[in-house]
Scaffold this motif. Structure first.
Motif, mmCIF file in Angstrom:
data_model
loop_
_atom_site.group_PDB
_atom_site.id
_atom_site.type_symbol
_atom_site.label_atom_id
_atom_site.label_comp_id
_atom_site.label_asym_id
_atom_site.label_seq_id
_atom_site.Cartn_x
_atom_site.Cartn_y
_atom_site.Cartn_z
ATOM 1 N N ILE A 23 -5.702 13.270 0.434
ATOM 2 C CA ILE A 23 -7.132 13.783 0.986
ATOM 3 C C ILE A 23 -7.824 14.918 0.541
ATOM 4 C CG2 ILE A 23 -8.330 14.266 3.087
ATOM 5 C CD1 ILE A 23 -6.288 12.708 4.609
ATOM 6 N N GLU A 24 -7.072 15.833 -0.035
ATOM 7 C CA GLU A 24 -7.637 16.973 -0.333
ATOM 8 C C GLU A 24 -8.305 16.744 -1.879
ATOM 9 O OE1 GLU A 24 -4.414 20.038 -0.300
ATOM 10 O OE2 GLU A 24 -5.478 20.742 1.401
ATOM 11 N N ARG A 25 -7.511 15.840 -2.578
ATOM 12 C CA ARG A 25 -7.663 15.230 -4.076
ATOM 13 C C ARG A 25 -9.285 14.597 -3.821
ATOM 14 N NH1 ARG A 25 -8.345 16.027 -8.928
ATOM 15 N NH2 ARG A 25 -8.094 14.453 -10.253
ATOM 16 N N VAL A 26 -9.289 13.695 -2.994
ATOM 17 C CA VAL A 26 -10.511 13.027 -2.949
ATOM 18 C C VAL A 26 -11.578 13.875 -2.520
ATOM 19 C CG1 VAL A 26 -11.794 11.419 -1.355
ATOM 20 C CG2 VAL A 26 -9.418 10.702 -2.071
ATOM 21 N N ARG A 27 -11.423 15.043 -1.604
ATOM 22 C CA ARG A 27 -12.415 16.071 -1.427
ATOM 23 C C ARG A 27 -12.804 16.733 -2.589
ATOM 24 N NH1 ARG A 27 -10.741 17.025 4.450
ATOM 25 N NH2 ARG A 27 -12.509 15.767 5.599
ATOM 26 N N GLN A 28 -12.021 16.725 -3.536
ATOM 27 C CA GLN A 28 -12.288 17.645 -4.645
ATOM 28 C C GLN A 28 -13.298 16.695 -5.645
ATOM 29 O OE1 GLN A 28 -8.752 18.221 -6.743
ATOM 30 N NE2 GLN A 28 -8.251 20.167 -5.383
ATOM 31 N N LEU A 29 -13.071 15.357 -5.681
ATOM 32 C CA LEU A 29 -13.766 14.410 -6.486
ATOM 33 C C LEU A 29 -14.931 14.052 -6.110
ATOM 34 C CD1 LEU A 29 -10.373 12.352 -7.648
ATOM 35 C CD2 LEU A 29 -11.815 14.083 -8.891
ATOM 36 N N THR A 30 -15.303 14.086 -4.560
ATOM 37 C CA THR A 30 -16.506 13.543 -3.859
ATOM 38 C C THR A 30 -16.836 14.407 -2.816
ATOM 39 O OG1 THR A 30 -17.643 11.592 -3.405
ATOM 40 C CG2 THR A 30 -15.447 11.852 -2.743
ATOM 41 N N SER A 31 -18.323 14.488 -2.363
ATOM 42 C CA SER A 31 -18.570 15.022 -1.291
ATOM 43 C C SER A 31 -19.403 13.995 -0.255
ATOM 44 C CB SER A 31 -19.867 16.127 -1.626
ATOM 45 O OG SER A 31 -20.618 15.465 -2.305
ATOM 46 N N ARG A 32 -19.058 12.703 -0.816
ATOM 47 C CA ARG A 32 -19.733 11.579 -0.017
ATOM 48 C C ARG A 32 -18.523 11.303 1.082
ATOM 49 N NH1 ARG A 32 -23.254 8.176 -3.312
ATOM 50 N NH2 ARG A 32 -24.714 9.838 -4.266
ATOM 51 N N PRO A 33 -19.027 10.643 2.032
ATOM 52 C CA PRO A 33 -18.011 9.941 3.006
ATOM 53 C C PRO A 33 -16.765 9.149 2.379
ATOM 54 C CG PRO A 33 -20.365 9.579 3.781
ATOM 55 C CD PRO A 33 -20.417 10.149 2.416
ATOM 56 N N PHE A 34 -15.621 9.313 3.095
ATOM 57 C CA PHE A 34 -14.719 8.238 2.494
ATOM 58 C C PHE A 34 -13.788 7.932 3.867
ATOM 59 C CE2 PHE A 34 -11.089 11.142 2.724
ATOM 60 C CZ PHE A 34 -11.686 12.347 2.874
ATOM 61 N N GLY A 35 -12.757 7.167 3.482
ATOM 62 C CA GLY A 35 -12.019 7.000 4.732
ATOM 63 C C GLY A 35 -10.344 6.955 4.330
ATOM 64 N N VAL A 36 -9.707 6.798 5.316
ATOM 65 C CA VAL A 36 -8.057 6.615 5.253
ATOM 66 C C VAL A 36 -7.676 5.584 6.053
ATOM 67 C CG1 VAL A 36 -5.973 7.552 5.760
ATOM 68 C CG2 VAL A 36 -7.753 9.205 4.808
#
Ligand code: TUI
Length: 321
Positions: free
Chosen positions: A57-70
């Motif tokens: 989750i932290e890695r995704v946040r580093q790579l995008t500031s757009r919405p994402f899901g789990v």
């Protein structure tokens, strides 16, 4: 071309296109690429422990500031710790498969997380709406992995007529035609898994991707015990063994032991014989590995052309010759 639906408005995304949260296969780079391209990337928690999930989750946040899901798969042995991590890290969206998130829905919502159950029947979708789900993913029999019995074509319009929250169609969709078809059925978005497995950013083994590119319309089969979990995979030695064991009357336990770890074998080792090559019936349509952003752009462009073509050449108020 803009596709503005309740799904794009509720989630704050540009295009109503989700990348299915696939266990072992939805790596942070893929998730971020989809979200950065205007869709909704979704991590697959399946196979991860709590710590691994938090790192992803932290890695995704580093790579995008757009919405994402789990995506949480409720039959996962680590589900309790995965839920704790989701509540702590509060990703914008959680999708929930293979189980009833009932009492968990208010907990997620308290953290501002949008809750989107994956449903395979109308009744279950209605129950999820009553429990507070924000929208539903209606996943048909064409999908890869763990599937229900009703096709996307039959499930989506029946569900749309019986709930008032938005519905996202999944199963059997990989291009602009499928996207428009889903909207025509009343869906307000689509989720695709297999199409994104064959993307550049997806880290599954190259041999798994090649199996999808090689697949034809009849290349997949649903395996498993008639009364157990049924999983759609590309036919191989493992799938044949499953069929044989079911014919010989093997127990649910025997089959699930054989299946356990087989997805990991396919994803990490590229074992195309004894690995579980989960993929949908639409695999036969997929002939090229592309960047995730290009997949999305092409679908949106094709969808625009399909709609124009329908308007210009097929649908007429009157026939003037
Ligand atoms: O979850 C999926 N697809 C998946 S998960 C997965 S990982 C796996 N690994 C090894 C063995 C099996 C799976 C691969 N593909 N899709 C969402 C989904 N949810 N499909 C079906 C359902 C579902 C099934 C039963 C949802 C609800 C349900 O019952 C709830 C109830 O109480 O009636």
């Amino acid at each position: 071309m803009v596709f503005n639906t309740r799904v794009t408005r509720i989630l704050g995304i540009k295009y109503p296109i989700f990348q299915g949260g696939m266990a072992w296969a939805s790596n942070p780079e893929l998730v971020a690429a989809v979200s950065n391209a205007g869709g909704l990337g979704i991590l697959g928690a399946g196979g991860l422990n709590g710590r691994e999930l938090s790192i992803q989750i932290e890695r995704v946040r580093q790579l995008t500031s757009r919405p994402f899901g789990v995506n949480l798969y409720y039959l996962n042995p680590n589900i309790e710790e995965q839920k704790r991590v989701v509540l702590e890290y509060a990703p914008p969206v959680v999708t929930v498969g293979a189980g009833n998130p009932g009492k968990d829905i208010p907990l997620f919502k308290e953290k501002g997380i949008k809750v989107i159950p994956v449903v395979a029947t109308v009744d279950f979708g209605r129950r999820m709406e009553k429990l507070g789900a924000d929208m539903l993913i209606a996943e048909g029999y064409e999908a890869g992995g763990h599937v229900g019995e009703i096709t996307t074509m039959a499930l989506v319009p029946q569900l749309v007529d019986r709930v008032s929250i938005p519905v996202v169609a999944a199963g059997g969709i990989a291009d602009g035609r499928g996207f428009v078809a889903a909207l025509a059925l009343g869906a307000e978005g689509v989720q695709m898994g297999t199409r994104f497995l064959a993307s550049e950013e997806c880290h599954i083994h190259q041999k798994y991707k090649e199996a999808i590119l090689k697949a034809k319309d009849r290349s997949t089969i649903v395996t498993g015990h008639p009364s157990g979990i049924r999983v759609r995979v590309i036919k191989n030695q493992l799938a044949r063994k499953f069929v044989e064991l079911v014919e010989r009357g093997a127990s649910v336990e025997e089959l699930e032991t054989l299946g356990m770890g087989a997805l990991r074998k396919a994803v990490l080792l590229g074992d195309v014989n004894m690995g579980s090559l989960m993929a949908g019936q639409i695999s036969g349509l997929i002939n090229e590995i592309k960047p995730a952003a290009k997949i999305i752009e092409e679908i949106i462009a094709e969808a625009g052309e399909v709609i124009l073509k329908l308007n210009d050449t097929i649908v007429r108020e009157e026939d003037n010759g």
